[in-house]
Design an enzyme around this catalytic site. Structure first.
Site, PDB file in Angstrom:
ATOM      1  N   ASP A 153       0.844  -1.190   0.000  1.00 33.81           N
ATOM      2  CA  ASP A 153       0.000   0.000   0.000  1.00 33.81           C
ATOM      3  C   ASP A 153       0.886   1.248   0.000  1.00 33.81           C
ATOM      4  O   ASP A 153       1.668   1.462   0.941  1.00 33.81           O
ATOM      5  CB  ASP A 153      -0.860  -0.073   1.282  1.00 33.81           C
ATOM      6  CG  ASP A 153      -1.818   1.083   1.419  1.00 33.81           C
ATOM      7  OD1 ASP A 153      -1.695   2.069   0.665  1.00 33.81           O
ATOM      8  OD2 ASP A 153      -2.684   1.001   2.314  1.00 33.81           O
ATOM      9  N   ILE A 154       0.734   2.077  -1.008  1.00 33.72           N
ATOM     10  CA  ILE A 154       1.626   3.248  -1.164  1.00 33.72           C
ATOM     11  C   ILE A 154       1.415   4.275  -0.055  1.00 33.72           C
ATOM     12  O   ILE A 154       2.310   5.062   0.236  1.00 33.72           O
ATOM     13  CB  ILE A 154       1.452   3.864  -2.575  1.00 33.72           C
ATOM     14  CG1 ILE A 154       2.712   4.653  -2.976  1.00 33.72           C
ATOM     15  CG2 ILE A 154       0.204   4.731  -2.671  1.00 33.72           C
ATOM     16  CD1 ILE A 154       2.792   4.983  -4.446  1.00 33.72           C
ATOM     17  N   GLY A 180      -9.890   3.832  -5.901  1.00 32.45           N
ATOM     18  CA  GLY A 180      -8.534   3.273  -6.045  1.00 32.45           C
ATOM     19  C   GLY A 180      -7.508   3.922  -5.139  1.00 32.45           C
ATOM     20  O   GLY A 180      -7.800   4.276  -3.984  1.00 32.45           O
ATOM     21  N   ASP A 224      -6.195   6.833  -5.353  1.00 34.21           N
ATOM     22  CA  ASP A 224      -6.597   8.226  -5.089  1.00 34.21           C
ATOM     23  C   ASP A 224      -7.482   8.286  -3.829  1.00 34.21           C
ATOM     24  O   ASP A 224      -7.246   9.106  -2.922  1.00 34.21           O
ATOM     25  CB  ASP A 224      -7.365   8.731  -6.321  1.00 34.21           C
ATOM     26  CG  ASP A 224      -7.561  10.232  -6.348  1.00 34.21           C
ATOM     27  OD1 ASP A 224      -6.915  10.918  -5.552  1.00 34.21           O
ATOM     28  OD2 ASP A 224      -8.362  10.703  -7.185  1.00 34.21           O
ATOM     29  N   SER A 237      -2.884   4.223 -14.008  1.00 30.18           N
ATOM     30  CA  SER A 237      -3.848   3.879 -15.081  1.00 30.18           C
ATOM     31  C   SER A 237      -4.225   2.398 -15.183  1.00 30.18           C
ATOM     32  O   SER A 237      -5.052   2.038 -16.013  1.00 30.18           O
ATOM     33  CB  SER A 237      -3.359   4.338 -16.466  1.00 30.18           C
ATOM     34  OG  SER A 237      -3.559   5.718 -16.639  1.00 30.18           O
ATOM     35  N   THR A 238      -3.604   1.536 -14.361  1.00 30.54           N
ATOM     36  CA  THR A 238      -3.854   0.100 -14.558  1.00 30.54           C
ATOM     37  C   THR A 238      -5.027  -0.441 -13.741  1.00 30.54           C
ATOM     38  O   THR A 238      -5.278  -1.645 -13.739  1.00 30.54           O
ATOM     39  CB  THR A 238      -2.597  -0.750 -14.229  1.00 30.54           C
ATOM     40  OG1 THR A 238      -2.332  -0.645 -12.821  1.00 30.54           O
ATOM     41  CG2 THR A 238      -1.396  -0.292 -15.010  1.00 30.54           C
ATOM     42  N   GLY A 239      -5.740   0.452 -13.041  1.00 33.82           N
ATOM     43  CA  GLY A 239      -6.917   0.030 -12.280  1.00 33.82           C
ATOM     44  C   GLY A 239      -8.179   0.448 -13.013  1.00 33.82           C
ATOM     45  O   GLY A 239      -8.515  -0.085 -14.072  1.00 33.82           O
ATOM     46  N   TYR A 294      -8.785   2.899 -14.841  1.00 37.36           N
ATOM     47  CA  TYR A 294      -8.569   3.392 -16.207  1.00 37.36           C
ATOM     48  C   TYR A 294      -8.181   2.310 -17.220  1.00 37.36           C
ATOM     49  O   TYR A 294      -7.971   2.595 -18.410  1.00 37.36           O
ATOM     50  CB  TYR A 294      -7.559   4.545 -16.213  1.00 37.36           C
ATOM     51  CG  TYR A 294      -8.132   5.866 -15.733  1.00 37.36           C
ATOM     52  CD1 TYR A 294      -9.486   6.022 -15.448  1.00 37.36           C
ATOM     53  CD2 TYR A 294      -7.319   6.988 -15.557  1.00 37.36           C
ATOM     54  CE1 TYR A 294     -10.008   7.231 -15.001  1.00 37.36           C
ATOM     55  CE2 TYR A 294      -7.847   8.208 -15.118  1.00 37.36           C
ATOM     56  CZ  TYR A 294      -9.192   8.317 -14.839  1.00 37.36           C
ATOM     57  OH  TYR A 294      -9.701   9.520 -14.406  1.00 37.36           O
TER      58      TYR A 294
HETATM   59  N1  AR6 Z   1      -1.410   1.532  -2.955  1.00 37.17           N
HETATM   60  C1  AR6 Z   1      -0.805   1.246  -4.124  1.00 37.17           C
HETATM   61  N2  AR6 Z   1      -1.458   0.946  -5.250  1.00 37.17           N
HETATM   62  C2  AR6 Z   1      -2.814   0.920  -5.189  1.00 37.17           C
HETATM   63  C3  AR6 Z   1      -3.537   1.205  -4.009  1.00 37.17           C
HETATM   64  C4  AR6 Z   1      -2.775   1.522  -2.858  1.00 37.17           C
HETATM   65  N3  AR6 Z   1      -3.346   1.815  -1.705  1.00 37.17           N
HETATM   66  N4  AR6 Z   1      -4.863   1.089  -4.288  1.00 37.17           N
HETATM   67  C5  AR6 Z   1      -4.972   0.741  -5.587  1.00 37.17           C
HETATM   68  N5  AR6 Z   1      -3.718   0.623  -6.124  1.00 37.17           N
HETATM   69  P1  AR6 Z   1      -6.452   3.126  -9.754  1.00 37.17           P
HETATM   70  P2  AR6 Z   1      -6.232   4.498 -12.342  1.00 37.17           P
HETATM   71  C6  AR6 Z   1      -3.317   0.276  -7.496  1.00 37.17           C
HETATM   72  O1  AR6 Z   1      -7.767   2.573 -10.103  1.00 37.17           O
HETATM   73  O2  AR6 Z   1      -6.390   3.232 -13.057  1.00 37.17           O
HETATM   74  C7  AR6 Z   1      -9.636   6.995  -9.290  1.00 37.17           C
HETATM   75  O3  AR6 Z   1     -11.016   7.020  -9.077  1.00 37.17           O
HETATM   76  C8  AR6 Z   1      -4.288  -0.517  -8.328  1.00 37.17           C
HETATM   77  O4  AR6 Z   1      -4.197  -1.906  -8.045  1.00 37.17           O
HETATM   78  O5  AR6 Z   1      -6.238   3.635  -8.383  1.00 37.17           O
HETATM   79  O6  AR6 Z   1      -5.132   5.431 -12.751  1.00 37.17           O
HETATM   80  C9  AR6 Z   1      -9.095   8.345  -9.757  1.00 37.17           C
HETATM   81  O7  AR6 Z   1      -9.784   9.418  -9.131  1.00 37.17           O
HETATM   82  C10 AR6 Z   1      -3.787  -0.207  -9.732  1.00 37.17           C
HETATM   83  O8  AR6 Z   1      -2.757  -1.092 -10.102  1.00 37.17           O
HETATM   84  O9  AR6 Z   1      -6.031   4.350 -10.745  1.00 37.17           O
HETATM   85  C11 AR6 Z   1      -9.367   8.293 -11.224  1.00 37.17           C
HETATM   86  O10 AR6 Z   1     -10.687   8.651 -11.529  1.00 37.17           O
HETATM   87  C12 AR6 Z   1      -3.186   1.193  -9.603  1.00 37.17           C
HETATM   88  O11 AR6 Z   1      -3.131   1.463  -8.210  1.00 37.17           O
HETATM   89  C13 AR6 Z   1      -9.146   6.842 -11.585  1.00 37.17           C
HETATM   90  O12 AR6 Z   1      -9.365   6.111 -10.369  1.00 37.17           O
HETATM   91  C14 AR6 Z   1      -4.004   2.263 -10.283  1.00 37.17           C
HETATM   92  O13 AR6 Z   1      -5.393   2.005 -10.090  1.00 37.17           O
HETATM   93  C15 AR6 Z   1      -7.720   6.588 -12.008  1.00 37.17           C
HETATM   94  O14 AR6 Z   1      -7.613   5.264 -12.446  1.00 37.17           O
END
Ligand code: AR6
Length: 194
Positions: free
Chosen positions: A36-37, A58, A60, A147-149, A151
Protein backbone atom coordinates in the site's frame (compact mmCIF):
# COMPACT_ATOMS: atom_id res chain seq x y z
CA UNK A 1 57.87 18.33 -23.02
CA UNK A 2 56.62 21.63 -24.34
CA UNK A 3 52.89 21.68 -25.17
CA UNK A 4 51.28 24.46 -27.08
CA UNK A 5 49.05 26.47 -24.64
CA UNK A 6 45.98 26.01 -26.84
CA UNK A 7 46.23 22.23 -26.66
CA UNK A 8 46.47 22.34 -22.86
CA UNK A 9 43.31 24.41 -22.55
CA UNK A 10 41.40 22.03 -24.84
CA UNK A 11 42.43 19.12 -22.63
CA UNK A 12 41.32 20.96 -19.47
CA UNK A 13 37.97 21.83 -20.99
CA UNK A 14 37.37 18.20 -21.91
CA UNK A 15 38.23 17.11 -18.37
CA UNK A 16 35.93 19.69 -16.77
CA UNK A 17 33.05 18.51 -18.97
CA UNK A 18 33.53 15.00 -17.63
CA UNK A 19 33.51 16.36 -14.07
CA UNK A 20 30.39 18.38 -14.75
CA UNK A 21 28.67 15.23 -16.05
CA UNK A 22 29.69 13.26 -12.97
CA UNK A 23 28.44 16.05 -10.70
CA UNK A 24 25.03 16.41 -12.28
CA UNK A 25 23.99 13.00 -13.58
CA UNK A 26 22.75 10.58 -10.90
CA UNK A 27 22.17 6.89 -11.32
CA UNK A 28 18.82 6.32 -9.61
CA UNK A 29 18.25 3.22 -7.53
CA UNK A 30 15.07 1.37 -8.49
CA UNK A 31 13.17 -0.63 -5.85
CA UNK A 32 10.11 -2.84 -6.14
CA UNK A 33 7.62 -3.30 -3.30
CA UNK A 34 4.29 -5.04 -3.00
CA UNK A 35 1.80 -3.21 -0.83
CA UNK A 36 0.00 0.00 0.00
CA UNK A 37 1.63 3.25 -1.16
CA UNK A 38 0.00 5.25 1.66
CA UNK A 39 2.37 3.50 4.10
CA UNK A 40 5.59 4.32 2.25
CA UNK A 41 8.02 6.77 3.83
CA UNK A 42 9.58 8.65 0.94
CA UNK A 43 9.89 12.31 -0.04
CA UNK A 44 6.93 11.98 -2.42
CA UNK A 45 4.33 9.39 -3.27
CA UNK A 46 2.57 9.71 -6.60
CA UNK A 47 -1.21 9.65 -6.79
CA UNK A 48 -3.12 8.28 -9.81
CA UNK A 49 -5.63 11.13 -9.72
CA UNK A 50 -8.26 12.45 -12.15
CA UNK A 51 -8.44 15.85 -13.86
CA UNK A 52 -10.70 17.30 -11.12
CA UNK A 53 -8.08 16.66 -8.39
CA UNK A 54 -11.00 16.18 -6.00
CA UNK A 55 -10.37 12.52 -5.19
CA UNK A 56 -11.99 9.31 -6.36
CA UNK A 57 -11.60 5.54 -5.91
CA UNK A 58 -8.53 3.27 -6.05
CA UNK A 59 -5.22 4.66 -4.87
CA UNK A 60 -6.60 8.23 -5.09
CA UNK A 61 -9.37 7.34 -2.62
CA UNK A 62 -6.88 5.69 -0.24
CA UNK A 63 -4.48 8.67 -0.31
CA UNK A 64 -7.23 11.20 0.47
CA UNK A 65 -8.86 8.96 3.08
CA UNK A 66 -5.68 8.28 5.02
CA UNK A 67 -3.92 11.60 4.29
CA UNK A 68 -6.91 13.65 5.40
CA UNK A 69 -8.45 17.00 4.49
CA UNK A 70 -5.17 18.92 4.30
CA UNK A 71 -4.40 17.26 0.95
CA UNK A 72 -7.83 18.01 -0.51
CA UNK A 73 -7.60 21.64 0.66
CA UNK A 74 -4.38 22.11 -1.27
CA UNK A 75 -5.83 20.29 -4.32
CA UNK A 76 -8.68 22.82 -4.25
CA UNK A 77 -6.15 25.66 -4.12
CA UNK A 78 -4.40 24.21 -7.19
CA UNK A 79 -7.80 23.90 -8.96
CA UNK A 80 -8.62 27.52 -8.16
CA UNK A 81 -5.26 28.57 -9.53
CA UNK A 82 -5.04 26.47 -12.70
CA UNK A 83 -8.35 24.64 -13.10
CA UNK A 84 -7.43 21.02 -12.30
CA UNK A 85 -4.75 18.90 -13.93
CA UNK A 86 -4.59 17.68 -17.53
CA UNK A 87 -3.94 14.07 -18.51
CA UNK A 88 -0.19 13.39 -18.41
CA UNK A 89 0.56 16.41 -16.23
CA UNK A 90 1.37 16.55 -12.51
CA UNK A 91 0.90 18.85 -9.51
CA UNK A 92 2.33 18.71 -5.99
CA UNK A 93 0.67 19.14 -2.57
CA UNK A 94 1.38 18.42 1.07
CA UNK A 95 0.91 14.84 2.25
CA UNK A 96 -1.35 15.51 5.24
CA UNK A 97 -1.14 12.65 7.74
CA UNK A 98 0.76 10.31 5.42
CA UNK A 99 4.34 9.30 6.24
CA UNK A 100 5.52 10.75 2.90
CA UNK A 101 6.47 14.44 2.80
CA UNK A 102 4.60 15.33 -0.41
CA UNK A 103 2.02 13.93 -2.80
CA UNK A 104 2.51 14.36 -6.54
CA UNK A 105 -0.86 14.03 -8.25
CA UNK A 106 -0.71 12.95 -11.88
CA UNK A 107 -3.58 12.06 -14.19
CA UNK A 108 -3.16 8.87 -16.18
CA UNK A 109 -4.96 8.26 -19.48
CA UNK A 110 -8.09 6.06 -19.76
CA UNK A 111 -7.18 3.14 -22.05
CA UNK A 112 -8.88 3.37 -25.45
CA UNK A 113 -6.71 1.09 -27.64
CA UNK A 114 -4.13 3.88 -27.89
CA UNK A 115 -6.50 5.87 -30.13
CA UNK A 116 -5.74 9.05 -28.18
CA UNK A 117 -2.02 8.37 -27.76
CA UNK A 118 -2.50 6.93 -24.27
CA UNK A 119 0.97 5.33 -24.31
CA UNK A 120 2.67 8.72 -24.73
CA UNK A 121 0.34 10.25 -22.13
CA UNK A 122 1.26 7.57 -19.60
CA UNK A 123 4.95 8.22 -20.28
CA UNK A 124 4.29 11.93 -19.68
CA UNK A 125 2.83 11.09 -16.23
CA UNK A 126 6.12 9.50 -15.17
CA UNK A 127 8.35 12.17 -16.73
CA UNK A 128 6.34 15.08 -15.34
CA UNK A 129 6.17 13.52 -11.86
CA UNK A 130 9.95 12.97 -11.84
CA UNK A 131 10.56 16.52 -13.08
CA UNK A 132 8.28 17.98 -10.41
CA UNK A 133 10.10 15.96 -7.73
CA UNK A 134 13.41 17.40 -8.90
CA UNK A 135 12.02 20.97 -9.05
CA UNK A 136 11.11 20.48 -5.38
CA UNK A 137 14.57 19.08 -4.53
CA UNK A 138 13.17 15.68 -3.53
CA UNK A 139 15.41 12.64 -3.56
CA UNK A 140 13.03 9.69 -3.15
CA UNK A 141 9.72 9.01 -4.92
CA UNK A 142 7.24 6.12 -5.00
CA UNK A 143 4.90 5.36 -7.92
CA UNK A 144 1.76 3.23 -8.04
CA UNK A 145 0.92 1.48 -11.32
CA UNK A 146 -0.76 4.52 -12.88
CA UNK A 147 -3.85 3.88 -15.08
CA UNK A 148 -3.85 0.10 -14.56
CA UNK A 149 -6.92 0.03 -12.28
CA UNK A 150 -10.11 1.93 -13.00
CA UNK A 151 -8.57 3.39 -16.21
CA UNK A 152 -7.91 -0.14 -17.60
CA UNK A 153 -4.52 0.47 -19.25
CA UNK A 154 -3.05 -2.99 -20.16
CA UNK A 155 -0.78 -3.87 -17.25
CA UNK A 156 2.21 -5.27 -19.17
CA UNK A 157 2.36 -2.31 -21.53
CA UNK A 158 2.00 0.11 -18.60
CA UNK A 159 4.82 -1.63 -16.69
CA UNK A 160 7.12 -1.46 -19.72
CA UNK A 161 6.44 2.27 -20.15
CA UNK A 162 6.90 3.00 -16.42
CA UNK A 163 10.20 1.14 -16.11
CA UNK A 164 11.67 2.38 -19.41
CA UNK A 165 10.75 5.99 -18.64
CA UNK A 166 12.25 5.90 -15.16
CA UNK A 167 15.45 4.22 -16.41
CA UNK A 168 15.85 6.83 -19.15
CA UNK A 169 15.27 9.80 -16.86
CA UNK A 170 18.29 12.05 -16.52
CA UNK A 171 18.22 12.59 -12.77
CA UNK A 172 20.10 15.44 -11.16
CA UNK A 173 18.69 15.20 -7.63
CA UNK A 174 16.53 12.07 -7.39
CA UNK A 175 18.30 9.10 -5.85
CA UNK A 176 15.64 6.43 -5.53
CA UNK A 177 12.41 5.41 -7.28
CA UNK A 178 10.15 2.84 -5.65
CA UNK A 179 7.49 1.03 -7.70
CA UNK A 180 4.70 0.03 -5.33
CA UNK A 181 2.48 -2.72 -6.71
CA UNK A 182 -0.81 -3.37 -5.00
CA UNK A 183 -1.83 -6.47 -6.92
CA UNK A 184 0.08 -9.68 -7.62
CA UNK A 185 -0.17 -9.40 -11.39
CA UNK A 186 1.59 -6.02 -11.49
CA UNK A 187 4.17 -7.14 -8.93
CA UNK A 188 5.14 -10.17 -11.06
CA UNK A 189 5.25 -8.10 -14.24
CA UNK A 190 7.55 -5.53 -12.65
CA UNK A 191 9.74 -8.25 -11.14
CA UNK A 192 10.22 -9.72 -14.59
CA UNK A 193 10.92 -6.38 -16.29
CA UNK A 194 13.13 -4.45 -13.82
N1 AR6 B 1 -1.41 1.53 -2.95
C1 AR6 B 1 -0.80 1.25 -4.12
N2 AR6 B 1 -1.46 0.95 -5.25
C2 AR6 B 1 -2.81 0.92 -5.19
C3 AR6 B 1 -3.54 1.21 -4.01
C4 AR6 B 1 -2.78 1.52 -2.86
N3 AR6 B 1 -3.35 1.81 -1.70
N4 AR6 B 1 -4.86 1.09 -4.29
C5 AR6 B 1 -4.97 0.74 -5.59
N5 AR6 B 1 -3.72 0.62 -6.12
P1 AR6 B 1 -6.45 3.13 -9.75
P2 AR6 B 1 -6.23 4.50 -12.34
C6 AR6 B 1 -3.32 0.28 -7.50
O1 AR6 B 1 -7.77 2.57 -10.10
O2 AR6 B 1 -6.39 3.23 -13.06
C7 AR6 B 1 -9.64 6.99 -9.29
O3 AR6 B 1 -11.02 7.02 -9.08
C8 AR6 B 1 -4.29 -0.52 -8.33
O4 AR6 B 1 -4.20 -1.91 -8.05
O5 AR6 B 1 -6.24 3.63 -8.38
O6 AR6 B 1 -5.13 5.43 -12.75
C9 AR6 B 1 -9.10 8.35 -9.76
O7 AR6 B 1 -9.78 9.42 -9.13
C10 AR6 B 1 -3.79 -0.21 -9.73
O8 AR6 B 1 -2.76 -1.09 -10.10
O9 AR6 B 1 -6.03 4.35 -10.75
C11 AR6 B 1 -9.37 8.29 -11.22
O10 AR6 B 1 -10.69 8.65 -11.53
C12 AR6 B 1 -3.19 1.19 -9.60
O11 AR6 B 1 -3.13 1.46 -8.21
C13 AR6 B 1 -9.15 6.84 -11.58
O12 AR6 B 1 -9.36 6.11 -10.37
C14 AR6 B 1 -4.00 2.26 -10.28
O13 AR6 B 1 -5.39 2.01 -10.09
C15 AR6 B 1 -7.72 6.59 -12.01
O14 AR6 B 1 -7.61 5.26 -12.45
Amino acid sequence: MYEHPRRISVKLAAKSNVLRFLNTHKIMKIELLKGDITKIEVDAIVNAANTSLLGGGGVDGAIHKIGGKQILDECIEVRNRQGGCKVGEAVITNAGKLPAKKVIHTVGPKWNNNKSDEEQKLKNCYVNSLKLAEENALSTIAFPNISTGIYKFPKEKAAEIAIKTVKEFDAKILEKVVFVCFDDENFHLYKKLI
